[in-house]
Design an enzyme around this catalytic site. Structure first.
Site, mmCIF file in Angstrom:
data_model
loop_
_atom_site.group_PDB
_atom_site.id
_atom_site.type_symbol
_atom_site.label_atom_id
_atom_site.label_comp_id
_atom_site.label_asym_id
_atom_site.label_seq_id
_atom_site.Cartn_x
_atom_site.Cartn_y
_atom_site.Cartn_z
ATOM 1 N N ASP A 11 7.128 32.619 0.818
ATOM 2 C CA ASP A 11 7.826 31.566 1.539
ATOM 3 C C ASP A 11 9.328 31.913 1.503
ATOM 4 O O ASP A 11 9.776 32.646 0.624
ATOM 5 C CB ASP A 11 7.555 30.238 0.832
ATOM 6 C CG ASP A 11 8.414 29.110 1.352
ATOM 7 O OD1 ASP A 11 8.488 28.940 2.579
ATOM 8 O OD2 ASP A 11 9.023 28.401 0.523
ATOM 9 N N ASP B 199 12.459 29.518 2.721
ATOM 10 C CA ASP B 199 13.409 28.448 2.389
ATOM 11 C C ASP B 199 13.129 27.881 1.000
ATOM 12 O O ASP B 199 12.049 27.355 0.756
ATOM 13 C CB ASP B 199 13.305 27.303 3.405
ATOM 14 C CG ASP B 199 14.380 27.405 4.479
ATOM 15 O OD1 ASP B 199 15.553 27.585 4.108
ATOM 16 O OD2 ASP B 199 14.027 27.303 5.666
#
Ligand SMILES: [Mg+2]
Length: 248
Positions: A8, A10
Protein backbone atom coordinates in the site's frame (compact mmCIF):
# COMPACT_ATOMS: atom_id res chain seq x y z
CA UNK A 1 7.13 -18.24 0.75
CA UNK A 2 5.72 -15.59 -1.56
CA UNK A 3 6.96 -14.38 -4.96
CA UNK A 4 5.74 -10.80 -4.75
CA UNK A 5 5.06 -8.10 -2.19
CA UNK A 6 2.29 -5.58 -2.84
CA UNK A 7 2.76 -2.44 -0.79
CA UNK A 8 0.00 0.00 0.00
CA UNK A 9 1.27 3.56 -0.55
CA UNK A 10 -0.54 6.26 1.44
CA UNK A 11 0.48 5.98 5.07
CA UNK A 12 2.64 2.97 4.25
CA UNK A 13 5.50 4.02 1.96
CA UNK A 14 4.79 7.74 1.90
CA UNK A 15 2.61 10.47 3.28
CA UNK A 16 1.95 13.43 1.01
CA UNK A 17 5.14 14.02 -0.95
CA UNK A 18 7.42 12.47 1.69
CA UNK A 19 8.71 8.90 1.80
CA UNK A 20 8.27 7.41 5.28
CA UNK A 21 11.46 6.64 7.22
CA UNK A 22 13.02 3.32 6.20
CA UNK A 23 10.49 2.65 3.41
CA UNK A 24 12.96 2.96 0.52
CA UNK A 25 15.32 0.60 2.33
CA UNK A 26 12.66 -2.07 3.00
CA UNK A 27 11.53 -2.03 -0.63
CA UNK A 28 15.15 -2.29 -1.77
CA UNK A 29 15.69 -5.22 0.58
CA UNK A 30 12.67 -7.06 -0.89
CA UNK A 31 14.01 -6.56 -4.40
CA UNK A 32 17.44 -7.84 -3.44
CA UNK A 33 15.74 -10.94 -2.02
CA UNK A 34 14.36 -11.56 -5.53
CA UNK A 35 10.78 -10.60 -4.64
CA UNK A 36 8.71 -8.73 -7.22
CA UNK A 37 7.73 -5.42 -5.64
CA UNK A 38 4.31 -4.04 -6.57
CA UNK A 39 2.62 -0.84 -5.50
CA UNK A 40 -1.08 -1.22 -4.82
CA UNK A 41 -3.05 1.94 -4.09
CA UNK A 42 -6.62 3.15 -4.08
CA UNK A 43 -5.46 6.48 -5.50
CA UNK A 44 -7.71 7.97 -8.16
CA UNK A 45 -6.13 11.42 -8.49
CA UNK A 46 -2.96 10.32 -10.30
CA UNK A 47 -2.43 8.15 -13.34
CA UNK A 48 -0.44 4.94 -13.13
CA UNK A 49 2.52 6.73 -14.72
CA UNK A 50 2.26 9.70 -12.35
CA UNK A 51 2.38 7.37 -9.35
CA UNK A 52 5.42 5.56 -10.76
CA UNK A 53 7.08 8.96 -11.27
CA UNK A 54 6.21 10.09 -7.74
CA UNK A 55 7.69 6.90 -6.27
CA UNK A 56 10.82 7.16 -8.41
CA UNK A 57 11.33 10.79 -7.31
CA UNK A 58 11.33 9.57 -3.69
CA UNK A 59 13.99 6.96 -4.44
CA UNK A 60 11.84 3.84 -4.90
CA UNK A 61 12.59 1.64 -7.90
CA UNK A 62 9.24 1.90 -9.69
CA UNK A 63 8.17 1.45 -13.29
CA UNK A 64 4.65 1.86 -14.61
CA UNK A 65 4.05 -1.90 -14.71
CA UNK A 66 4.79 -2.16 -10.98
CA UNK A 67 1.91 0.17 -10.09
CA UNK A 68 -1.73 -0.87 -9.59
CA UNK A 69 -3.97 2.08 -8.83
CA UNK A 70 -7.70 2.78 -8.86
CA UNK A 71 -7.64 5.33 -11.68
CA UNK A 72 -6.14 2.79 -14.07
CA UNK A 73 -8.07 -0.19 -12.68
CA UNK A 74 -11.40 1.65 -13.03
CA UNK A 75 -10.57 2.42 -16.65
CA UNK A 76 -9.67 -1.20 -17.34
CA UNK A 77 -12.87 -2.28 -15.63
CA UNK A 78 -14.90 0.14 -17.77
CA UNK A 79 -13.27 -1.13 -20.97
CA UNK A 80 -13.79 -4.79 -20.03
CA UNK A 81 -17.41 -4.08 -19.14
CA UNK A 82 -17.97 -2.64 -22.60
CA UNK A 83 -19.44 0.64 -21.39
CA UNK A 84 -19.97 2.90 -24.36
CA UNK A 85 -20.85 6.26 -22.72
CA UNK A 86 -19.16 6.83 -19.39
CA UNK A 87 -19.81 9.86 -17.22
CA UNK A 88 -16.84 10.50 -14.93
CA UNK A 89 -16.83 12.41 -11.67
CA UNK A 90 -13.28 12.76 -10.41
CA UNK A 91 -9.85 14.10 -11.10
CA UNK A 92 -8.29 14.72 -14.49
CA UNK A 93 -6.14 11.59 -14.02
CA UNK A 94 -9.22 9.37 -13.96
CA UNK A 95 -10.46 10.80 -17.25
CA UNK A 96 -6.96 10.45 -18.72
CA UNK A 97 -6.85 6.74 -17.81
CA UNK A 98 -10.30 6.22 -19.32
CA UNK A 99 -9.24 7.87 -22.55
CA UNK A 100 -5.99 5.87 -22.64
CA UNK A 101 -8.06 2.65 -22.37
CA UNK A 102 -10.26 3.81 -25.23
CA UNK A 103 -13.34 4.20 -23.03
CA UNK A 104 -15.82 6.63 -24.61
CA UNK A 105 -16.78 9.47 -22.26
CA UNK A 106 -19.90 11.60 -22.25
CA UNK A 107 -20.62 15.00 -20.73
CA UNK A 108 -24.32 14.11 -20.39
CA UNK A 109 -25.02 12.05 -17.33
CA UNK A 110 -28.55 11.26 -18.46
CA UNK A 111 -27.11 9.60 -21.59
CA UNK A 112 -24.50 7.56 -19.71
CA UNK A 113 -24.60 3.79 -19.49
CA UNK A 114 -22.12 4.01 -16.63
CA UNK A 115 -21.21 6.54 -13.97
CA UNK A 116 -17.68 6.22 -12.57
CA UNK A 117 -16.85 8.14 -9.40
CA UNK A 118 -13.34 8.80 -8.14
CA UNK A 119 -12.00 11.31 -5.66
CA UNK A 120 -12.68 14.90 -6.61
CA UNK A 121 -10.37 17.03 -4.49
CA UNK A 122 -11.84 20.21 -5.96
CA UNK A 123 -15.35 19.41 -4.75
CA UNK A 124 -17.09 20.50 -7.89
CA UNK A 125 -20.53 22.00 -7.41
CA UNK A 126 -22.00 19.24 -9.55
CA UNK A 127 -21.63 16.98 -6.52
CA UNK A 128 -24.54 18.70 -4.89
CA UNK A 129 -27.28 17.55 -7.19
CA UNK A 130 -29.01 17.76 -10.49
CA UNK A 131 -28.26 14.21 -11.53
CA UNK A 132 -30.46 11.97 -13.56
CA UNK A 133 -28.78 8.61 -13.95
CA UNK A 134 -30.61 6.02 -16.03
CA UNK A 135 -31.99 3.26 -13.79
CA UNK A 136 -30.13 0.59 -15.74
CA UNK A 137 -26.82 2.48 -15.86
CA UNK A 138 -23.89 1.01 -13.92
CA UNK A 139 -22.68 3.04 -10.96
CA UNK A 140 -19.00 2.31 -10.32
CA UNK A 141 -17.20 3.63 -7.23
CA UNK A 142 -13.42 3.69 -7.46
CA UNK A 143 -13.30 3.05 -3.71
CA UNK A 144 -15.12 3.93 -0.50
CA UNK A 145 -12.17 5.15 1.60
CA UNK A 146 -13.55 7.88 3.83
CA UNK A 147 -10.17 9.43 4.64
CA UNK A 148 -6.54 9.47 3.61
CA UNK A 149 -3.52 10.63 5.61
CA UNK A 150 -2.12 14.14 5.12
CA UNK A 151 1.50 15.10 5.67
CA UNK A 152 0.71 16.97 8.90
CA UNK A 153 -0.88 13.96 10.59
CA UNK A 154 -4.49 14.94 9.90
CA UNK A 155 -6.79 12.75 7.85
CA UNK A 156 -8.44 14.39 4.85
CA UNK A 157 -11.75 13.41 3.21
CA UNK A 158 -11.27 10.62 0.67
CA UNK A 159 -13.01 9.18 -2.34
CA UNK A 160 -15.69 7.56 -0.19
CA UNK A 161 -16.98 10.97 0.85
CA UNK A 162 -17.47 11.93 -2.79
CA UNK A 163 -19.10 8.57 -3.55
CA UNK A 164 -21.58 9.04 -0.68
CA UNK A 165 -22.42 12.52 -1.86
CA UNK A 166 -23.09 11.29 -5.40
CA UNK A 167 -25.13 8.35 -4.08
CA UNK A 168 -27.36 10.83 -2.31
CA UNK A 169 -27.65 12.93 -5.48
CA UNK A 170 -28.63 10.02 -7.74
CA UNK A 171 -30.69 8.26 -5.10
CA UNK A 172 -28.99 4.90 -5.10
CA UNK A 173 -25.87 3.04 -3.98
CA UNK A 174 -22.91 2.33 -6.22
CA UNK A 175 -23.26 -1.22 -7.48
CA UNK A 176 -19.55 -1.87 -8.16
CA UNK A 177 -16.42 -1.02 -6.16
CA UNK A 178 -13.13 -1.37 -8.03
CA UNK A 179 -10.54 -0.59 -5.34
CA UNK A 180 -9.59 -2.22 -2.07
CA UNK A 181 -11.21 -4.08 -0.30
CA UNK A 182 -12.49 -5.46 -3.65
CA UNK A 183 -10.08 -7.96 -5.18
CA UNK A 184 -10.11 -6.63 -8.74
CA UNK A 185 -6.60 -5.13 -8.62
CA UNK A 186 -5.19 -8.46 -7.35
CA UNK A 187 -6.98 -10.14 -10.25
CA UNK A 188 -5.27 -7.72 -12.66
CA UNK A 189 -1.91 -8.61 -11.10
CA UNK A 190 -2.58 -12.30 -11.66
CA UNK A 191 -3.69 -11.74 -15.26
CA UNK A 192 -0.81 -9.39 -16.12
CA UNK A 193 2.03 -10.98 -14.22
CA UNK A 194 0.90 -14.48 -13.33
CA UNK A 195 1.14 -14.11 -9.55
CA UNK A 196 -1.81 -15.83 -7.89
CA UNK A 197 -3.15 -14.13 -4.77
CA UNK A 198 -1.59 -16.77 -2.54
CA UNK A 199 1.83 -15.74 -3.96
CA UNK A 200 1.46 -12.06 -3.11
CA UNK A 201 2.09 -10.68 0.36
CA UNK A 202 -0.14 -7.63 0.84
CA UNK A 203 1.39 -5.03 3.14
CA UNK A 204 -0.77 -2.19 4.37
CA UNK A 205 -1.87 0.02 7.24
CA UNK A 206 -5.66 -0.28 6.91
CA UNK A 207 -7.46 -3.37 8.09
CA UNK A 208 -10.73 -2.46 6.33
CA UNK A 209 -9.12 -2.02 2.91
CA UNK A 210 -5.68 -3.64 2.59
CA UNK A 211 -6.22 -6.59 4.89
CA UNK A 212 -9.89 -7.10 3.95
CA UNK A 213 -8.88 -7.38 0.27
CA UNK A 214 -6.16 -9.91 1.08
CA UNK A 215 -8.60 -11.93 3.19
CA UNK A 216 -11.20 -12.06 0.40
CA UNK A 217 -8.62 -13.09 -2.18
CA UNK A 218 -6.76 -15.58 0.00
CA UNK A 219 -3.54 -13.56 -0.10
CA UNK A 220 -1.18 -13.48 2.86
CA UNK A 221 -1.10 -10.08 4.54
CA UNK A 222 0.88 -7.98 6.95
CA UNK A 223 -0.78 -5.13 8.81
CA UNK A 224 1.64 -2.43 9.87
CA UNK A 225 -0.08 -1.18 12.97
CA UNK A 226 2.37 0.90 15.00
CA UNK A 227 2.73 0.47 18.72
CA UNK A 228 -0.96 -0.16 19.28
CA UNK A 229 -0.68 -3.44 17.35
CA UNK A 230 -3.32 -5.99 18.29
CA UNK A 231 -4.13 -9.31 16.65
CA UNK A 232 -6.14 -9.23 13.45
CA UNK A 233 -7.83 -12.12 11.66
CA UNK A 234 -6.08 -13.21 8.49
CA UNK A 235 -2.97 -11.05 8.83
CA UNK A 236 0.36 -10.93 10.56
CA UNK A 237 0.61 -7.74 12.57
CA UNK A 238 3.88 -5.87 12.75
CA UNK A 239 4.78 -2.68 14.55
CA UNK A 240 6.69 -1.08 11.71
CA UNK A 241 7.73 -1.67 8.12
CA UNK A 242 11.26 -2.43 9.32
CA UNK A 243 9.90 -5.63 10.94
CA UNK A 244 8.86 -6.96 7.52
CA UNK A 245 12.31 -8.45 7.04
CA UNK A 246 11.62 -10.79 9.96
CA UNK A 247 8.49 -12.15 8.21
CA UNK A 248 10.14 -12.90 4.87
MG1 LIG B 1 -2.72 3.26 3.51
Amino acid sequence: MVSAVAFDLDGMLYVGEQALPGAVEVVGWCRRRGLRVLYLTNSTVRTRQQIADKLAAMGFAAAIEDVYCCSNAAARFARESGYWQVYVIGARALRAEMTAQGVPLTEQIAAADALVVGHDPEWHLELFGGYTLAHDAAFVACNRDMTYPAADGRRLPGCGVVVERVERAVGRRANVVVGKPATYMLELIERDLGFAAADVLVVGDMEESDIAMARRAGAPAALVAGESAVEVEGAMVIESLAKLEELL
